[in-house]
Write an enzyme that holds these catalytic residues in place. Structure first.
Site, PDB file in Angstrom:
ATOM      1  N   ASN A  17       0.858  -1.191   0.000  1.00 35.80           N
ATOM      2  CA  ASN A  17       0.000   0.000   0.000  1.00 35.80           C
ATOM      3  C   ASN A  17       0.898   1.247   0.000  1.00 35.80           C
ATOM      4  O   ASN A  17       1.669   1.457   0.941  1.00 35.80           O
ATOM      5  CB  ASN A  17      -0.906  -0.041   1.235  1.00 35.80           C
ATOM      6  CG  ASN A  17      -1.851   1.134   1.288  1.00 35.80           C
ATOM      7  OD1 ASN A  17      -1.441   2.264   1.062  1.00 35.80           O
ATOM      8  ND2 ASN A  17      -3.109   0.884   1.580  1.00 35.80           N
ATOM      9  N   HIS A  49       1.015   6.151   1.758  1.00 32.08           N
ATOM     10  CA  HIS A  49       1.852   7.033   2.585  1.00 32.08           C
ATOM     11  C   HIS A  49       2.868   7.829   1.779  1.00 32.08           C
ATOM     12  O   HIS A  49       3.309   8.887   2.212  1.00 32.08           O
ATOM     13  CB  HIS A  49       2.590   6.214   3.647  1.00 32.08           C
ATOM     14  CG  HIS A  49       1.700   5.823   4.784  1.00 32.08           C
ATOM     15  ND1 HIS A  49       0.913   6.718   5.464  1.00 32.08           N
ATOM     16  CD2 HIS A  49       1.470   4.631   5.357  1.00 32.08           C
ATOM     17  CE1 HIS A  49       0.245   6.094   6.405  1.00 32.08           C
ATOM     18  NE2 HIS A  49       0.559   4.822   6.353  1.00 32.08           N
ATOM     19  N   HIS A 105      -5.583   3.609  -1.954  1.00 32.74           N
ATOM     20  CA  HIS A 105      -6.930   3.971  -1.509  1.00 32.74           C
ATOM     21  C   HIS A 105      -7.210   5.377  -2.030  1.00 32.74           C
ATOM     22  O   HIS A 105      -6.589   6.336  -1.588  1.00 32.74           O
ATOM     23  CB  HIS A 105      -6.969   3.930   0.025  1.00 32.74           C
ATOM     24  CG  HIS A 105      -8.317   4.205   0.615  1.00 32.74           C
ATOM     25  ND1 HIS A 105      -8.550   4.137   1.970  1.00 32.74           N
ATOM     26  CD2 HIS A 105      -9.511   4.533   0.052  1.00 32.74           C
ATOM     27  CE1 HIS A 105      -9.828   4.415   2.217  1.00 32.74           C
ATOM     28  NE2 HIS A 105     -10.427   4.679   1.065  1.00 32.74           N
ATOM     29  N   ARG A 147      -9.326   8.134  -1.643  1.00 33.37           N
ATOM     30  CA  ARG A 147     -10.343   8.577  -0.678  1.00 33.37           C
ATOM     31  C   ARG A 147     -11.173   9.687  -1.265  1.00 33.37           C
ATOM     32  O   ARG A 147     -10.709  10.463  -2.104  1.00 33.37           O
ATOM     33  CB  ARG A 147      -9.675   9.053   0.614  1.00 33.37           C
ATOM     34  CG  ARG A 147      -9.003   7.938   1.398  1.00 33.37           C
ATOM     35  CD  ARG A 147      -8.484   8.460   2.725  1.00 33.37           C
ATOM     36  NE  ARG A 147      -9.547   8.575   3.702  1.00 33.37           N
ATOM     37  CZ  ARG A 147      -9.757   7.718   4.705  1.00 33.37           C
ATOM     38  NH1 ARG A 147      -8.949   6.692   4.874  1.00 33.37           N
ATOM     39  NH2 ARG A 147     -10.741   7.900   5.534  1.00 33.37           N
ATOM     40  N   ARG A 167      -7.088  12.893   0.268  1.00 36.82           N
ATOM     41  CA  ARG A 167      -6.055  13.374   1.190  1.00 36.82           C
ATOM     42  C   ARG A 167      -4.665  12.849   0.838  1.00 36.82           C
ATOM     43  O   ARG A 167      -3.677  13.404   1.249  1.00 36.82           O
ATOM     44  CB  ARG A 167      -6.403  13.038   2.629  1.00 36.82           C
ATOM     45  CG  ARG A 167      -6.308  11.578   2.965  1.00 36.82           C
ATOM     46  CD  ARG A 167      -6.471  11.337   4.449  1.00 36.82           C
ATOM     47  NE  ARG A 167      -7.829  11.572   4.900  1.00 36.82           N
ATOM     48  CZ  ARG A 167      -8.337  11.014   6.010  1.00 36.82           C
ATOM     49  NH1 ARG A 167      -7.581  10.259   6.770  1.00 36.82           N
ATOM     50  NH2 ARG A 167      -9.577  11.225   6.356  1.00 36.82           N
ATOM     51  N   GLU A 222      -8.519   0.368  -3.337  1.00 35.85           N
ATOM     52  CA  GLU A 222      -9.416   0.418  -2.176  1.00 35.85           C
ATOM     53  C   GLU A 222     -10.328   1.622  -2.353  1.00 35.85           C
ATOM     54  O   GLU A 222      -9.852   2.726  -2.649  1.00 35.85           O
ATOM     55  CB  GLU A 222      -8.615   0.614  -0.886  1.00 35.85           C
ATOM     56  CG  GLU A 222      -7.742  -0.548  -0.519  1.00 35.85           C
ATOM     57  CD  GLU A 222      -6.927  -0.244   0.736  1.00 35.85           C
ATOM     58  OE1 GLU A 222      -7.068   0.854   1.306  1.00 35.85           O
ATOM     59  OE2 GLU A 222      -6.135  -1.105   1.113  1.00 35.85           O
ATOM     60  N   THR A 256      -8.361   3.784   7.955  1.00 36.04           N
ATOM     61  CA  THR A 256      -9.577   2.968   7.971  1.00 36.04           C
ATOM     62  C   THR A 256      -9.706   2.280   9.329  1.00 36.04           C
ATOM     63  O   THR A 256      -8.846   1.489   9.707  1.00 36.04           O
ATOM     64  CB  THR A 256      -9.518   1.921   6.846  1.00 36.04           C
ATOM     65  OG1 THR A 256      -9.086   2.566   5.663  1.00 36.04           O
ATOM     66  CG2 THR A 256     -10.869   1.299   6.612  1.00 36.04           C
ATOM     67  N   GLU A 307     -10.970  -9.375   2.775  1.00 32.72           N
ATOM     68  CA  GLU A 307      -9.722  -8.996   3.441  1.00 32.72           C
ATOM     69  C   GLU A 307     -10.035  -8.829   4.921  1.00 32.72           C
ATOM     70  O   GLU A 307     -10.825  -7.956   5.295  1.00 32.72           O
ATOM     71  CB  GLU A 307      -9.169  -7.696   2.852  1.00 32.72           C
ATOM     72  CG  GLU A 307      -7.876  -7.266   3.552  1.00 32.72           C
ATOM     73  CD  GLU A 307      -7.190  -6.063   2.904  1.00 32.72           C
ATOM     74  OE1 GLU A 307      -7.375  -5.846   1.686  1.00 32.72           O
ATOM     75  OE2 GLU A 307      -6.476  -5.356   3.627  1.00 32.72           O
ATOM     76  N   HIS A 332      -3.811  -4.441   7.547  1.00 29.03           N
ATOM     77  CA  HIS A 332      -3.931  -3.304   8.468  1.00 29.03           C
ATOM     78  C   HIS A 332      -3.108  -3.538   9.723  1.00 29.03           C
ATOM     79  O   HIS A 332      -3.347  -4.496  10.452  1.00 29.03           O
ATOM     80  CB  HIS A 332      -5.387  -2.993   8.861  1.00 29.03           C
ATOM     81  CG  HIS A 332      -5.585  -1.516   9.073  1.00 29.03           C
ATOM     82  ND1 HIS A 332      -5.152  -0.865  10.200  1.00 29.03           N
ATOM     83  CD2 HIS A 332      -6.103  -0.550   8.273  1.00 29.03           C
ATOM     84  CE1 HIS A 332      -5.422   0.426  10.088  1.00 29.03           C
ATOM     85  NE2 HIS A 332      -5.987   0.648   8.918  1.00 29.03           N
TER      86      HIS A 332
HETATM   87  N1  PXP Z   1      -5.825  -2.939   3.895  1.00 29.77           N
HETATM   88  C1  PXP Z   1      -6.766  -1.968   3.950  1.00 29.77           C
HETATM   89  C2  PXP Z   1      -8.146  -2.302   3.489  1.00 29.77           C
HETATM   90  C3  PXP Z   1      -6.449  -0.670   4.379  1.00 29.77           C
HETATM   91  O1  PXP Z   1      -7.405   0.278   4.425  1.00 29.77           O
HETATM   92  C4  PXP Z   1      -5.113  -0.386   4.750  1.00 29.77           C
HETATM   93  C5  PXP Z   1      -4.735   0.999   5.189  1.00 29.77           C
HETATM   94  O2  PXP Z   1      -4.959   1.901   4.159  1.00 29.77           O
HETATM   95  C6  PXP Z   1      -4.166  -1.417   4.676  1.00 29.77           C
HETATM   96  C7  PXP Z   1      -4.555  -2.689   4.267  1.00 29.77           C
HETATM   97  C8  PXP Z   1      -2.733  -1.192   5.039  1.00 29.77           C
HETATM   98  O3  PXP Z   1      -2.625  -0.890   6.412  1.00 29.77           O
HETATM   99  P1  PXP Z   1      -1.222  -0.465   7.009  1.00 29.77           P
HETATM  100  O4  PXP Z   1      -0.857   0.831   6.370  1.00 29.77           O
HETATM  101  O5  PXP Z   1      -1.492  -0.344   8.479  1.00 29.77           O
HETATM  102  O6  PXP Z   1      -0.244  -1.545   6.665  1.00 29.77           O
END
Ligand code: PXP
Length: 237
Positions: free
Chosen positions: A7, A10, A43, A45, A49, A70, A101, A151, A190
């Site tokens: 992901n 960031h 994602h 959004r 953001r 996402e 999330t 997931e 997550h």
């Molecule tokens: N899976 C989903 C559905 C998420 O919303 C996120 C965070 O955006 C992640 C995985 C990844 O989470 P993390 O950044 O804590 O690894």
């Protein structure tokens, strides 16, 4: 062997802090692929953001591995998904005020809005996944909606320690087993990091892990390619 979806939200968060052009998540995706990522997850959004529409368009053109979008269950996102055609859409709940999330979808309470998206993408060939808490009723509700995958939200597992974490792992195991028995593909994500990922990666039939924060954080010290390849090594060990 689970696949690793990285992901890269960031990277875009850092760029948006200055509303400038760097760091670019599109370039970051290339390094993730070099490090062994099996997928790139973003994602988009509603409030934009971090990831921007431009990022998604360019990623669609450049990502050679699986592109996982996402998104919330809205008409706007349905339109975007139809136009961009990611390989996979993961439906997530979205609240403006949250930092990230916070919980899974309420598949039972939101069945109609989820079904609208699932039906809307029905003919597109895009695989659908639902981000849910590890609760049996949520797994059963997901199976009824005819999606390809779920997931499991690993946030509570990741935030707990010792015997409490063991309890959370048991919930993930039970929900994962129910998912596979219902013919669903098993994904998780997550809060997963280099210290807590192994037991989740070893869940029976685990197909895909989506990990962002830990990898991007480590990348500040080691570079993105090494951060991804170390995570990949851990989940496939
Ligand atoms: N899976 C989903 C559905 C998420 O919303 C996120 C965070 O955006 C992640 C995985 C990844 O989470 P993390 O950044 O804590 O690894």
């Amino acid at each position: 062997m689970p696949e690793l979806g990285v992901n890269i939200d960031h990277i875009a968060t850092l760029r948006q802090a200055r509303r400038t052009h760097e760091p670019d998540p599109v370039r970051a995706a290339v390094l993730c692929e070099l490090g062994g990522a099996d997928g790139i997850t973003v994602h988009l959004r509603e409030d934009r953001r971090h990831i921007q529409d431009r990022d998604l368009r360019l990623l669609r053109d450049t990502v050679a591995v699986k592109l996982n979008l996402e998104m919330a269950c809205t008409e706007e996102m349905l339109r975007i998904a139809r136009a961009i055609r990611p390989d996979q859409v993961t439906l997530v709940p979205e609240k403006r005020e949250e930092v990230t999330t916070e919980g899974g979808l309420d598949v039972l309470g939101q069945a109609d809005s989820i079904r609208r998206i699932v039906d809307g993408l029905g003919e597109s060939g895009i695989e659908m996944s639902l981000f849910i808490d590890p609760a049996l009723e949520q797994v059963e509700g997901s199976a009824r909606l005819g999606v390809r995958a779920i997931e499991l939200h690993t946030g509570t597992y990741a935030d707990s320690r010792g015997s409490a974490q063991r309890v959370q792992l048991e919930k993930l195991i039970a929900a994962g087993r129910a998912a596979v028995e219902s013919g669903l593909r098993l994904h998780a994500g997550h809060g997963l990091n280099y210290h807590n990922v192994s037991p989740v990666a070893r869940l029976e039939a685990m197909h895909e892990l989506n990990i962002g924060h830990a990898i991007v954080s480590r990348a500040l010290y080691t570079g993105l390619t090494d951060a991804v390849s170390e995570m990949k090594r851990l989940i496939t060990a």
